[in-house]
Motif scaffolding. Sequence first.
Motif, PDB file in Angstrom:
ATOM      1  N   ARG A  96       0.835  -1.199   0.000  1.00 12.97           N
ATOM      2  CA  ARG A  96       0.000   0.000   0.000  1.00 12.97           C
ATOM      3  C   ARG A  96       0.874   1.255   0.000  1.00 12.97           C
ATOM      4  O   ARG A  96       2.001   1.251   0.515  1.00 12.97           O
ATOM      5  N   LYS A 122       5.659  10.590   0.429  1.00 11.16           N
ATOM      6  CA  LYS A 122       4.778   9.488   0.046  1.00 11.16           C
ATOM      7  C   LYS A 122       5.582   8.485  -0.776  1.00 11.16           C
ATOM      8  O   LYS A 122       6.321   8.867  -1.681  1.00 11.16           O
ATOM      9  N   GLU A 156       2.236   4.636   1.358  1.00  9.94           N
ATOM     10  CA  GLU A 156       2.339   5.108   2.729  1.00  9.94           C
ATOM     11  C   GLU A 156       3.148   6.392   2.788  1.00  9.94           C
ATOM     12  O   GLU A 156       3.887   6.734   1.858  1.00  9.94           O
TER      13      GLU A 156
END
Length: 563
Positions: A434, A455, A436
Amino acid sequence: MFCCGSKKKKSKKSAKPEEPSTNSDTHSIKKEEESQKVYVPPPAPTKPIDQEMLKQIQNINDLRNRGLYEKSVECEHDYITQLINKENMQQQFALEFKWAVNYTNHLKGKKTEIRSINNQNLLGPNQQIRSGLQQDKDYVVLNEPAWNFVMQMYGGGPEVKIMPPPKRESQAQPTSLSNTYSKPPKQPQSMIQTQTNSRFIQYKPMNQTVSVMTTPKSVDRQTSQIIEPQPRNDSAQNYRKGYQEQKRPSISSGQLPIIGLRNPRYYCYLNSALQVLLSIDSLSEGILAIQPKYGQKYLTAYQELLRTIKRTGSFSAIAAQSVWETCSGKFQFNQQQDSHEFLLFFLGKIQEELVGKYKNKQEFNSAEQAWSDYTSKNQDIIDVIFAGQSTSQSFCKSCNQVCEGYDPIWDLSLPISKSYTGIELIDCLKSYYREEVINDTWKCDKCKKTNKSVKRKMFISQTPQYLIIQFKRFTTFPTSQKINDSISYPEKLDIQEFCSKGLQTKYKLKALITHMGQINGGHYKAYAERYDNWYLFDDETVSKINGKQLSDRSAYVLLYQKY
């Protein structure tokens, strides 16, 4: 060590009361003479006893006389294991099957009565094995040191020799692709495993009573070396073709006999990892095809293990002695270890011996360029089978640009992601990949400005031929503990959503390692697919299973094969 599961039957030859158990020191000269009168046609000439062996026997009997039964069994277990592991033992001897089964139970700690050896029904002309008898049904096989030990320890007889089979050409040239080996025999429902040299066997399933406990360590491998797959031989198809063309079944040189691995101390972590590697035919072929150079001790140790397995009958058990000794500096025999850590260590050492350490200090414009550089410098069999590539994308707040980093990988070490529906492999992958926000200072490669948080997103930019997945079941912070939750994993896995476009992303389960117990003690087992069937490998014990690998939710390491 040895496995068996029979109940001893009382002898019908004598109406006298049973003799006291030989678990205490009742092996007297009188008993030995009486057993020889009963069993030995003429008495065999006395052999000079080895002084070291005599010392070991006296020590075992002394422990029994002092009431230290468990300690005496432990010493006996260790010593006969040492004898069985002796190499280049040409002369072999037969041992009556039921006696071997009873002795196996004794070595596993069961207080059973062990009488004198009765090989009378095995004896043929010239003190050799009688024709028509079946190995692992009527008798088991011992090398000379092990036979001398049980004879000196328990008496009886007679001595029954087994002539060694003529050396096969395939053994002289183990790396030839034209070599063929016998199909492993169909495993009887009643048989679990046997051992080479000392073929003590189990013919009724039993629970393992001498489990070796291991303590896992927390392993978090960030990056490692990786690869581009090469076409794999369809060993199962080769086998079926050979079976049709020849009266005697044969298989490709990559197919290994199905064997158990002995565990005299704390080796279940090592045995389970090796069984996973032994399920990869192309790895076995590639390793054996290499001509080792001086100093390549890990490669040589694995080659020695593979050749020993090829000389061994299916459903036997051997000791991975060469691997034990080579890895003893890192993994002490008297310490508990982690199976995943050993797996990566052993592969890494072989890879390092073949190509050295990969040093990459240059920058690349694309994942393809980075992968090309890595594979050109790492053309070894380990990288060809296990290596892949991970790409990380960092988003700069200052210039709104994306910077990419590329790392070779050998495995995925996944955190366990829990949900109300339970824990599934696919959810762990989604959590791992994912996007993060990382609260750390990072300097953009393009605008050269520093970001306090960034990010970041990762994905797989090259998929390996064999994908190793480890679940982070063991933690050391804030406290040491194991996550015992059940984890579901599919037989077929598609990782497309975590990869670059255009890659082959479909995998099927090939092998796995499970762990039972807690962080301060437990036991490893392996499941692996061989000959189109699944088998459970629990140290020496090997058993054929039907789909049970998917119902065992204590998975720790998974091995998937690309298809």
